[in-house]
Design a protein around this motif. Structure first.
Motif, PDB file in Angstrom:
ATOM      1  N   GLY A   1     106.562 -21.571 -28.254  1.00 50.48           N
ATOM      2  CA  GLY A   1     106.966 -22.789 -28.935  1.00 50.48           C
ATOM      3  C   GLY A   1     106.730 -24.042 -28.121  1.00 50.48           C
ATOM      4  N   GLY A   2     105.790 -24.036 -27.180  1.00 50.42           N
ATOM      5  CA  GLY A   2     105.598 -25.174 -26.298  1.00 50.42           C
ATOM      6  C   GLY A   2     104.866 -26.329 -26.965  1.00 50.42           C
ATOM      7  N   LYS A   3     104.923 -27.487 -26.268  1.00 51.35           N
ATOM      8  CA  LYS A   3     104.241 -28.688 -26.740  1.00 51.35           C
ATOM      9  C   LYS A   3     103.234 -29.127 -25.687  1.00 51.35           C
ATOM     10  CE  LYS A   3     107.889 -30.519 -29.734  1.00 51.35           C
ATOM     11  NZ  LYS A   3     108.732 -31.708 -30.027  1.00 51.35           N
ATOM     12  N   VAL A   4     102.006 -29.370 -26.136  1.00 51.29           N
ATOM     13  CA  VAL A   4     100.907 -29.695 -25.230  1.00 51.29           C
ATOM     14  C   VAL A   4     100.315 -31.035 -25.631  1.00 51.29           C
ATOM     15  CG1 VAL A   4      98.737 -28.907 -24.229  1.00 51.29           C
ATOM     16  CG2 VAL A   4     100.403 -27.225 -25.044  1.00 51.29           C
ATOM     17  N   LEU A   5     100.235 -31.960 -24.666  1.00 52.78           N
ATOM     18  CA  LEU A   5      99.581 -33.247 -24.879  1.00 52.78           C
ATOM     19  C   LEU A   5      98.203 -33.182 -24.239  1.00 52.78           C
ATOM     20  CD1 LEU A   5      99.857 -36.192 -25.908  1.00 52.78           C
ATOM     21  CD2 LEU A   5     100.768 -36.776 -23.637  1.00 52.78           C
ATOM     22  N   VAL A   6      97.161 -33.499 -25.005  1.00 55.33           N
ATOM     23  CA  VAL A   6      95.781 -33.295 -24.551  1.00 55.33           C
ATOM     24  C   VAL A   6      95.032 -34.625 -24.460  1.00 55.33           C
ATOM     25  CG1 VAL A   6      93.593 -32.128 -25.029  1.00 55.33           C
ATOM     26  CG2 VAL A   6      95.754 -31.005 -25.622  1.00 55.33           C
ATOM     27  N   PHE A   7      94.365 -34.828 -23.309  1.00 54.12           N
ATOM     28  CA  PHE A   7      93.458 -35.962 -23.122  1.00 54.12           C
ATOM     29  C   PHE A   7      92.054 -35.399 -22.909  1.00 54.12           C
ATOM     30  CE2 PHE A   7      97.514 -37.822 -22.169  1.00 54.12           C
ATOM     31  CZ  PHE A   7      97.412 -39.153 -22.539  1.00 54.12           C
ATOM     32  N   PRO A   8      91.236 -35.357 -23.963  1.00 53.71           N
ATOM     33  CA  PRO A   8      89.890 -34.781 -23.839  1.00 53.71           C
ATOM     34  C   PRO A   8      88.845 -35.840 -23.488  1.00 53.71           C
ATOM     35  CG  PRO A   8      90.373 -35.192 -26.131  1.00 53.71           C
ATOM     36  CD  PRO A   8      91.550 -35.722 -25.346  1.00 53.71           C
ATOM     37  N   VAL A   9      87.622 -35.379 -23.252  1.00 57.10           N
ATOM     38  CA  VAL A   9      86.435 -36.239 -23.140  1.00 57.10           C
ATOM     39  C   VAL A   9      85.512 -35.856 -24.285  1.00 57.10           C
ATOM     40  CG1 VAL A   9      84.394 -36.797 -21.766  1.00 57.10           C
ATOM     41  CG2 VAL A   9      86.626 -36.573 -20.642  1.00 57.10           C
ATOM     42  N   ASP A  10      84.932 -36.856 -24.937  1.00 58.39           N
ATOM     43  CA  ASP A  10      84.117 -36.605 -26.130  1.00 58.39           C
ATOM     44  C   ASP A  10      82.791 -35.932 -25.767  1.00 58.39           C
ATOM     45  OD1 ASP A  10      83.471 -36.655 -28.812  1.00 58.39           O
ATOM     46  OD2 ASP A  10      84.002 -38.758 -29.057  1.00 58.39           O
ATOM     47  N   GLY A  11      82.001 -35.616 -26.787  1.00 62.13           N
ATOM     48  CA  GLY A  11      80.690 -34.997 -26.587  1.00 62.13           C
ATOM     49  C   GLY A  11      80.803 -33.512 -26.334  1.00 62.13           C
ATOM     50  N   SER A  12      79.906 -32.995 -25.494  1.00 62.17           N
ATOM     51  CA  SER A  12      79.877 -31.556 -25.237  1.00 62.17           C
ATOM     52  C   SER A  12      81.148 -31.077 -24.538  1.00 62.17           C
ATOM     53  CB  SER A  12      78.648 -31.209 -24.381  1.00 62.17           C
ATOM     54  OG  SER A  12      78.682 -31.897 -23.142  1.00 62.17           O
ATOM     55  N   HIS A  13      81.827 -31.966 -23.798  1.00 64.73           N
ATOM     56  CA  HIS A  13      83.089 -31.577 -23.156  1.00 64.73           C
ATOM     57  C   HIS A  13      84.139 -31.185 -24.194  1.00 64.73           C
ATOM     58  CE1 HIS A  13      82.553 -33.347 -18.884  1.00 64.73           C
ATOM     59  NE2 HIS A  13      81.368 -33.249 -19.466  1.00 64.73           N
TER      60      HIS A  13
ATOM     61  N   ALA B   1     109.251 -36.732 -27.492  1.00 62.77           N
ATOM     62  CA  ALA B   1     108.638 -35.478 -27.951  1.00 62.77           C
ATOM     63  C   ALA B   1     108.874 -34.337 -26.981  1.00 62.77           C
ATOM     64  CB  ALA B   1     107.141 -35.690 -28.159  1.00 62.77           C
ATOM     65  N   GLN B   2     109.174 -34.650 -25.716  1.00 64.20           N
ATOM     66  CA  GLN B   2     109.478 -33.644 -24.688  1.00 64.20           C
ATOM     67  C   GLN B   2     108.352 -32.600 -24.575  1.00 64.20           C
ATOM     68  OE1 GLN B   2     113.409 -32.174 -25.744  1.00 64.20           O
ATOM     69  NE2 GLN B   2     114.384 -33.835 -24.604  1.00 64.20           N
ATOM     70  N   TYR B   3     107.172 -33.089 -24.227  1.00 68.15           N
ATOM     71  CA  TYR B   3     106.039 -32.193 -24.009  1.00 68.15           C
ATOM     72  C   TYR B   3     106.296 -31.315 -22.779  1.00 68.15           C
ATOM     73  CZ  TYR B   3     103.420 -34.880 -27.443  1.00 68.15           C
ATOM     74  OH  TYR B   3     102.994 -35.473 -28.609  1.00 68.15           O
ATOM     75  N   ASP B   4     105.660 -30.170 -22.776  1.00 73.62           N
ATOM     76  CA  ASP B   4     105.808 -29.237 -21.659  1.00 73.62           C
ATOM     77  C   ASP B   4     104.710 -29.396 -20.623  1.00 73.62           C
ATOM     78  OD1 ASP B   4     108.089 -27.470 -22.585  1.00 73.62           O
ATOM     79  OD2 ASP B   4     106.754 -27.349 -24.312  1.00 73.62           O
ATOM     80  N   VAL B   5     103.535 -29.848 -21.035  1.00 79.30           N
ATOM     81  CA  VAL B   5     102.401 -29.943 -20.115  1.00 79.30           C
ATOM     82  C   VAL B   5     101.388 -30.924 -20.680  1.00 79.30           C
ATOM     83  CG1 VAL B   5     101.065 -28.065 -21.204  1.00 79.30           C
ATOM     84  CG2 VAL B   5     100.749 -28.551 -18.761  1.00 79.30           C
ATOM     85  N   VAL B   6     100.629 -31.548 -19.786  1.00 81.81           N
ATOM     86  CA  VAL B   6      99.488 -32.369 -20.185  1.00 81.81           C
ATOM     87  C   VAL B   6      98.220 -31.623 -19.789  1.00 81.81           C
ATOM     88  CG1 VAL B   6      98.244 -34.526 -19.854  1.00 81.81           C
ATOM     89  CG2 VAL B   6     100.742 -34.536 -19.960  1.00 81.81           C
ATOM     90  N   LEU B   7      97.391 -31.324 -20.772  1.00 78.59           N
ATOM     91  CA  LEU B   7      96.100 -30.666 -20.565  1.00 78.59           C
ATOM     92  C   LEU B   7      95.026 -31.731 -20.699  1.00 78.59           C
ATOM     93  CD1 LEU B   7      94.255 -28.113 -20.376  1.00 78.59           C
ATOM     94  CD2 LEU B   7      94.462 -27.940 -22.868  1.00 78.59           C
ATOM     95  N   MET B   8      94.138 -31.842 -19.699  1.00 79.88           N
ATOM     96  CA  MET B   8      93.170 -32.937 -19.754  1.00 79.88           C
ATOM     97  C   MET B   8      91.848 -32.541 -19.124  1.00 79.88           C
ATOM     98  SD  MET B   8      94.633 -35.473 -16.787  1.00 79.88           S
ATOM     99  CE  MET B   8      96.337 -34.970 -17.017  1.00 79.88           C
ATOM    100  N   ASP B   9      90.829 -33.289 -19.524  1.00 75.58           N
ATOM    101  CA  ASP B   9      89.533 -33.259 -18.865  1.00 75.58           C
ATOM    102  C   ASP B   9      89.501 -34.466 -17.941  1.00 75.58           C
ATOM    103  OD1 ASP B   9      86.830 -33.630 -18.162  1.00 75.58           O
ATOM    104  OD2 ASP B   9      86.125 -32.664 -19.998  1.00 75.58           O
ATOM    105  N   PRO B  10      89.493 -34.262 -16.609  1.00 74.86           N
ATOM    106  CA  PRO B  10      89.598 -35.387 -15.686  1.00 74.86           C
ATOM    107  C   PRO B  10      88.291 -36.134 -15.444  1.00 74.86           C
ATOM    108  CG  PRO B  10      89.512 -33.347 -14.451  1.00 74.86           C
ATOM    109  CD  PRO B  10      89.483 -32.966 -15.906  1.00 74.86           C
ATOM    110  N   GLY B  11      87.263 -35.870 -16.266  1.00 79.03           N
ATOM    111  CA  GLY B  11      86.054 -36.675 -16.164  1.00 79.03           C
ATOM    112  C   GLY B  11      86.362 -38.140 -16.416  1.00 79.03           C
ATOM    113  N   LEU B  12      87.293 -38.402 -17.341  1.00 79.04           N
ATOM    114  CA  LEU B  12      87.864 -39.740 -17.575  1.00 79.04           C
ATOM    115  C   LEU B  12      89.372 -39.570 -17.426  1.00 79.04           C
ATOM    116  CD1 LEU B  12      85.752 -40.857 -20.689  1.00 79.04           C
ATOM    117  CD2 LEU B  12      85.404 -41.524 -18.301  1.00 79.04           C
ATOM    118  N   PRO B  13      89.924 -39.779 -16.234  1.00 75.91           N
ATOM    119  CA  PRO B  13      91.266 -39.261 -15.912  1.00 75.91           C
ATOM    120  C   PRO B  13      92.437 -40.158 -16.280  1.00 75.91           C
ATOM    121  CG  PRO B  13      90.250 -40.159 -13.939  1.00 75.91           C
ATOM    122  CD  PRO B  13      89.249 -40.336 -15.049  1.00 75.91           C
ATOM    123  N   ILE B  14      92.377 -40.810 -17.441  1.00 74.47           N
ATOM    124  CA  ILE B  14      93.512 -41.640 -17.840  1.00 74.47           C
ATOM    125  C   ILE B  14      94.755 -40.794 -18.091  1.00 74.47           C
ATOM    126  CG2 ILE B  14      92.154 -43.532 -18.806  1.00 74.47           C
ATOM    127  CD1 ILE B  14      92.477 -42.229 -21.547  1.00 74.47           C
TER     128      ILE B  14
END
Length: 534
Positions: free
Chosen positions: A27-39, A152-165
């Motif tokens: 039941g976790g909550k994940v906040l995602v910061f992706p990079v567009d394109g093939s990533h 929202a009390q997210y449990d983790v931030v999942l991100m692509d650090p190519g653009l690390p905002i």
């Protein structure tokens, strides 16, 4: 029978507790910061896997995102509207970049042209990171949005650090972080989190192996210093300004970047050169690979019509719309000379020299085709997604590297005898035909790639399951600080023990000086005594 009931009840209770615990994980909550394109293709696989396991996923995107859609059955989105579209969200950006690169590679003697190009490249790089930072600015300035993220009390931030905002937002929200990574602001991710000896670890952009000559080691060091300088002078200042404005005093952007809990590294050492690593780096290279499905009827009919000669696939990835027409004409002419059938993903204009044995498609089920037994070779640009799919299915590659790390990727396969690279600036129908025939008819290429495939598949669990496990591990345990070294907080002179070496040299210098002075005094006294005796 009655004596068994207490034991039976305890078993039921244990199972119930286990199910309750599993439900809490799912039941976790994940906040995602992706990079567009093939990533995004890679990130979306993780998102789908997390959604399948019952997690609630929220994706931060811009209103002009190229691949990242606002509506999805697997996630809800937070859309940030910018005043202008980000450069990386335009296919024309990469097509124009490729065109300029090809012109420059043909004019290698024009130093002025190269200097002008790299100045333009660095300006574009700075612009991309400036635009990415505007997403963070919009978020930090929107107090209601930031409060909703806290609530929202997210449990983790999942991100692509190519653009690390996402690193900055995660720090502000006090959330653990997981990187879905190969590239960061300064290049390949290992270079900021693991020891990277320049004597045998190739720097980003340097097309050398891990067995370097002296001159190659000099070249490798120069590339490393150049990458570091670009990151320090061109990229990091944008994020440092954000840190100074929105985060607490004393916060260091680079330390935030290095302090991720888990690095899901899209690397497999079947393909990469061995190198030092760290406990919080988890290797998930090839996590997008899967068994092939049956082909659509039209493709299957075309493939079967190839008979004993088989089929060649060609795709140059998703970033570039097309090659210059003179190059596509050469490629088409070469294909027309072969007995094999060809399936070519070509978004641009059809070449005038196209043969009857070649089928042009705007899109193809690449994984399913690579898994077909009639496929003999894969003509590819050297992107990691395509390479890992070829490794998974054991299909040798004819490489036409175009941009970025593709030259290094093809080199790695060539060293392992599983690919043959062709310089696209020197491409002719003749040398392309020769490369194709060598890869198809010299069985060592296929044997070596199948050997790599066997090694890649010989793992205790699928890389995607590994990635999902470690993401959930961070969610369950509120981070993974016990796996993360704190060495990144040391100043550079402490990390490299420069201060210790200086102290030891000072002590040795004092001892040497004292010894010399003592010897001088003794000699002086002996000489005076000798003079008195005489």
């Amino acid at each position: 029978m009655m004596e068994l009931l207490p034991g039976f009840s305890s078993v039921v209770l244990a199972m119930a507790l286990a199910l309750m615990n599993a439900a809490s994980v799912q039941g976790g909550k994940v906040l995602v910061f992706p990079v567009d394109g093939s990533h995004w293709i890679n990130m979306n696989l993780l998102i789908e896997g997390l959604h399948t396991r019952g997690h609630e996923v929220t994706v931060v995107r811009t209103s002009t995102s190229w691949y990242i859609k606002e509506q999805s059955p697997h996630y809800r989105s937070i859309t940030i509207t910018l005043s202008e579209a980000m450069s990386m969200e335009s296919q024309d950006f990469f097509t124009d970049l490729l065109g300029k690169m090809l012109v420059l590679q043909r004019e290698k003697d024009s130093m002025i042209a190269w200097v002008s190009f790299y100045r333009e490249m660095l300006t574009s790089l700075s612009t991309i990171h400036h635009q990415a930072c505007q997403v963070a600015v919009k978020m930090f300035e929107n107090k209601a949005l930031m409060q909703s993220l806290r609530d929202a009390q997210y449990d983790v931030v999942l991100m692509d650090p190519g653009l690390p905002i996402g690193v900055l937002v995660a720090h502000e929200l006090k959330l653990p972080t997981v990187f879905n990574v190969r590239w960061i602001t300064s290049g390949e991710g290992h270079f900021v989190v693991a020891p990277s000896p320049m004597s045998y670890v190739p720097a980003c952009g340097c097309t050398v192996t891990d067995n370097m000559t002296f001159l190659q080691r000099v070249q490798n060091m120069l590339f490393f210093l150049m990458n570091t300088a670009i990151d320090t002078l061109v990229v990091s200042p944008h994020y440092n300004r954000l840190v100074e404005k929105y985060l607490e005093p004393g916060t260091n952007f680079y330390q935030l970047l290095q302090g991720a809990d888990i690095w899901l590294m899209r690397v497999d050492f079947v393909f990469e050169f061995p190198r030092p690593t760290m406990p919080n780096i988890v290797y998930i290279g090839g996590f997008q690979c899967k068994p092939s499905n049956p082909l659509p009827a039209d493709l299957e009919e075309f493939v079967q019509s190839s008979g004993e000669h088989g089929v060649i696939l060609m795709s140059l990835g998703s970033l570039v719309k097309g090659l210059p027409i003179e190059i596509t004409d050469c490629i088409a002419s070469a294909f027309a000379q072969l007995p094999q059938k060809v399936i070519w993903r070509l978004p641009g204009e059809p070449p005038s020299t196209l043969g009857n044995n070649t089928m042009l498609v705007k899109w193809m089920p690449q994984n399913d085709l690579l898994g077909h037994p009639k496929v003999r070779a894969f003509v590819a640009h050297g992107g990691t997604n395509g390479i890992y799919e070829a490794i998974y299915h054991g299909v040798p590659i004819v490489g036409l590297p175009l941009l970025f790390d593709q030259f290094e990727n093809i080199l790695r396969l060539e060293v392992r005898g599983a690919a043959k690279g062709v310089d696209i600036t020197k491409l002719t129908s003749q040398n392309f035909v020769e490369a194709l025939q060598e890869v198809i008819h010299n069985t060592s290429y296929r044997d070596n790639m199948r050997r790599m495939s066997d090694l890649h598949r010989d793992q205790p669990m699928h890389p995607l399951d590994t990635a999902l496990f470690w993401t959930e591990f961070v969610m369950r345990n509120k981070g993974a600080a016990h796996l993360r070294t704190e060495s990144y907080k040391l100043p550079w002179y402490s990390y490299h023990s420069v201060d210790v070496v200086c102290l030891l040299l000072a002590v040795l210098s004092l001892l040497a000086t004292g010894t010399v002075l003592l010897m001088y005094c003794l000699c002086f006294k002996l000489c005076r005594r000798k003079d008195k005796l005489e």
